[in-house]
Scaffold this motif. Structure first.
Motif, PDB file in Angstrom:
ATOM      1  N   TRP A  83      32.844 -70.360 -17.422  1.00 49.99           N
ATOM      2  CA  TRP A  83      31.392 -70.276 -17.531  1.00 49.99           C
ATOM      3  C   TRP A  83      30.748 -71.664 -17.588  1.00 49.99           C
ATOM      4  O   TRP A  83      29.638 -71.851 -17.108  1.00 49.99           O
ATOM      5  CB  TRP A  83      30.966 -69.436 -18.722  1.00 49.99           C
ATOM      6  CG  TRP A  83      31.705 -69.647 -20.013  1.00 49.99           C
ATOM      7  CD1 TRP A  83      31.334 -70.411 -21.076  1.00 49.99           C
ATOM      8  CD2 TRP A  83      32.951 -69.042 -20.381  1.00 49.99           C
ATOM      9  NE1 TRP A  83      32.262 -70.341 -22.072  1.00 49.99           N
ATOM     10  CE2 TRP A  83      33.263 -69.498 -21.686  1.00 49.99           C
ATOM     11  CE3 TRP A  83      33.835 -68.152 -19.741  1.00 49.99           C
ATOM     12  CZ2 TRP A  83      34.427 -69.120 -22.353  1.00 49.99           C
ATOM     13  CZ3 TRP A  83      34.984 -67.764 -20.409  1.00 49.99           C
ATOM     14  CH2 TRP A  83      35.273 -68.240 -21.702  1.00 49.99           C
ATOM     15  N   LEU A 109      24.000 -66.427 -20.396  1.00 47.16           N
ATOM     16  CA  LEU A 109      24.230 -66.257 -18.966  1.00 47.16           C
ATOM     17  C   LEU A 109      22.980 -65.742 -18.268  1.00 47.16           C
ATOM     18  O   LEU A 109      22.630 -66.195 -17.175  1.00 47.16           O
ATOM     19  CB  LEU A 109      25.392 -65.279 -18.725  1.00 47.16           C
ATOM     20  CG  LEU A 109      26.803 -65.822 -18.853  1.00 47.16           C
ATOM     21  CD1 LEU A 109      27.810 -64.700 -18.687  1.00 47.16           C
ATOM     22  CD2 LEU A 109      27.056 -66.911 -17.822  1.00 47.16           C
ATOM     23  N   LEU A 159      28.998 -61.438 -17.188  1.00 52.61           N
ATOM     24  CA  LEU A 159      28.475 -61.996 -15.944  1.00 52.61           C
ATOM     25  C   LEU A 159      27.969 -60.894 -15.018  1.00 52.61           C
ATOM     26  O   LEU A 159      26.886 -61.008 -14.436  1.00 52.61           O
ATOM     27  CB  LEU A 159      29.557 -62.814 -15.245  1.00 52.61           C
ATOM     28  CG  LEU A 159      29.182 -63.412 -13.884  1.00 52.61           C
ATOM     29  CD1 LEU A 159      28.009 -64.369 -14.026  1.00 52.61           C
ATOM     30  CD2 LEU A 159      30.386 -64.116 -13.257  1.00 52.61           C
TER      31      LEU A 159
END
Length: 487
Positions: free
Chosen positions: A315, A345, A390
């Motif tokens: 990430w 995110l 994600l």
């Protein structure tokens, strides 16, 4: 002049030495800090006491480097798993064979280069790992071409009779300049997303215009590009996540390259008529932020970027590629602790949308985390928590698209039926990573359909040859009908 197998293995050990030297020296110096960090002196004294004679040790000797990784394994246990250290043990035997002038078969050479590449990747020596990978691919291509020539000679007698009176093939179907002049590199025939994203490789892969000029848009590839265009231009009905799940060699990486180049900012008309027709009616954004994550090229030990940013996790790499240091700062704390960034995110993707995220060889990356709790990249379980976070974030952010490459399922007991590939999965660790990723991705992703068998010829023809004239097409069809009787 083609390299011999021994030459390739020897060159591989040179690259291995260059890549391992700083890795081994740093960790051995820390381990023997009480001796002033002079680990060479300590090992020399130990060898003298054991063997009775003094041998001069060279820290750049791959034999010594491999010996340290295997015999002093406790020094390296925090940087390499036991499975990764086993590559060093295997290569010690290979080095002895090479030093004693033993012959190397094609299979021996492939195995040696593959193990070197894997060990260099584990050591974080990505530059040398890339060079060894190119050697390995080049070797595979030469072996394939030699076998093809051998099989062709078996059919020469019957084909020669049919071919009498035909014009030379170069007068009918002209190859591209690089092929005709001998500048075509067989090793570059294999697409590499990691290198292309860095601007490295042959023009036919790095340059968007040349790439599409040589790429045949299969039905499956056309469908994939259309989905991407709709998604990044704001179509709420376009699927945000696509899983490129095909068998080994099914065109996943080439399709990712097509997406990468489509959103490169290159004027659409210059990409060719087929691409222009595909985009017709929609205006691509002036800037689409692109991310290329290739599992084999991301070290679980982290890396330092050109701007000085230390990136440890998947990430963190994603955030840095999206927005540089500013983007990375949004997940910096979670990157440092190896924990899932969660809501960060969504914030990241919203800031840099429209964006395209390409993840290739994810299984190859995740399997390195199995059974490890001490890597900067985070734990095996955290990797899949991140995968779920994600996919959920991409789904909720307009203009964000995620394209993932996951190998087809592999059943070792039913290899012919499963359509899977042990090459891509990579043993029990990879099998577990594959199953975990599939559980996360399958429930949210659209499955992509690859090229069919009828399209394979046109794919290769576009890559190697220029567009034939109408007369040439007619002659090719006539000859093909004659040759069909032999196949």
């Amino acid at each position: 002049m083609a390299s011999s197998n021994r030459d390739r293995v020897g060159r591989g050990f040179e690259l291995l030495s260059d890549g391992l030297a700083p890795f081994v020296d740093t960790r051995m110096s820390l381990a023997f800090a009480q001796h002033g960090g002079d680990w060479i002196a300590v090992i020399t004294a130990r060898d003298t006491a054991q063997h009775g004679t003094t041998r001069v040790l060279n820290p750049r000797d791959p034999a010594l480097q491999l010996r340290m990784i295997t015999e002093e394994w406790r020094v390296f246990k925090d940087a390499m798993s036991r499975a990764q250290q086993s590559f060093a043990s295997e290569l010690r035997d290979t080095r002895n064979r090479w030093a004693h002038n033993e012959t190397f078969t094609n299979d021996d050479t492939y195995r040696a280069l593959d193990s070197m590449e894997r060990l260099l990747t584990a050591a974080g020596a990505t530059t040398q790992a890339d060079q060894v990978r190119r050697m390995r691919v080049d070797h595979q291509r030469e072996v394939y071409e030699a076998e093809t020539r051998r099989m062709t000679r078996k059919q020469d007698s019957g084909i020669h009779a049919v071919g009498q009176g035909l014009r030379p093939w170069r007068e009918v179907l002209a190859p591209h300049d690089d092929v005709a002049t001998g500048n075509f590199s067989a090793s570059e025939f294999a697409a590499n997303l990691h290198l292309v994203a860095r601007g490295e490789g042959g023009e036919e892969y790095v340059d968007p215009v040349e790439f599409f000029r040589r790429t045949y848009l299969t039905e499956g590839l056309r469908d994939l590009l259309e989905r991407a265009v709709r998604r990044v231009t704001g179509d709420a009905n376009a699927k945000p996540i696509v899983n490129l799940q095909t068998n080994f060699g099914g065109g996943k990486t080439h399709s990712m390259l097509a997406l990468w180049h489509l959103f490169s900012g290159t004027p659409v008309p210059s990409l060719g008529r087929e691409v222009a027709e595909l985009v017709a009616g929609r205006t691509l954004p002036k800037a689409v932020h692109r991310v290329a994550l290739v599992g084999q090229d991301i070290s679980p030990n982290g890396s330092v970027k050109d701007d000085g940013t230390t990136v440890r996790t998947m990430w963190g790499e994603l955030a840095w590629q999206l927005g540089g240091r500013d983007g990375f700062d949004l997940v910096a704390r979670d990157d440092r602790t190896g924990t899932n960034p969660g809501e960060a995110l969504r914030t990241l993707l919203s800031r840099y949308a429209p964006c395209l995220i390409l993840i290739d060889e994810w299984v190859a990356y995740a399997r390195q985390l199995w059974g490890r709790e001490d890597l900067p990249a985070g734990t095996f379980d955290t990797q899949f928590t991140f995968a779920q976070a994600l996919t959920e974030a991409v789904t909720t952010v307009p203009g964000a698209m995620l394209v993932i490459s996951i190998p087809a399922s592999h059943d070792p007991d039913r290899d012919g039926e499963s359509g899977g590939s042990a090459i891509e999965v990579g043993g029990p660790n990879g099998q577990e990573a594959l199953q975990r990723l599939q559980n996360v991705v399958r429930r949210v992703a659209d499955q992509w359909r690859p090229a069919n068998s009828e399209e394979s010829f046109e794919i290769v023809r576009r890559r190697l040859f220029t567009e034939p004239s109408a007369q040439a097409r007619s002659e090719i069809a006539a000859v093909a009908r004659q040759f069909a009787q032999f196949y």
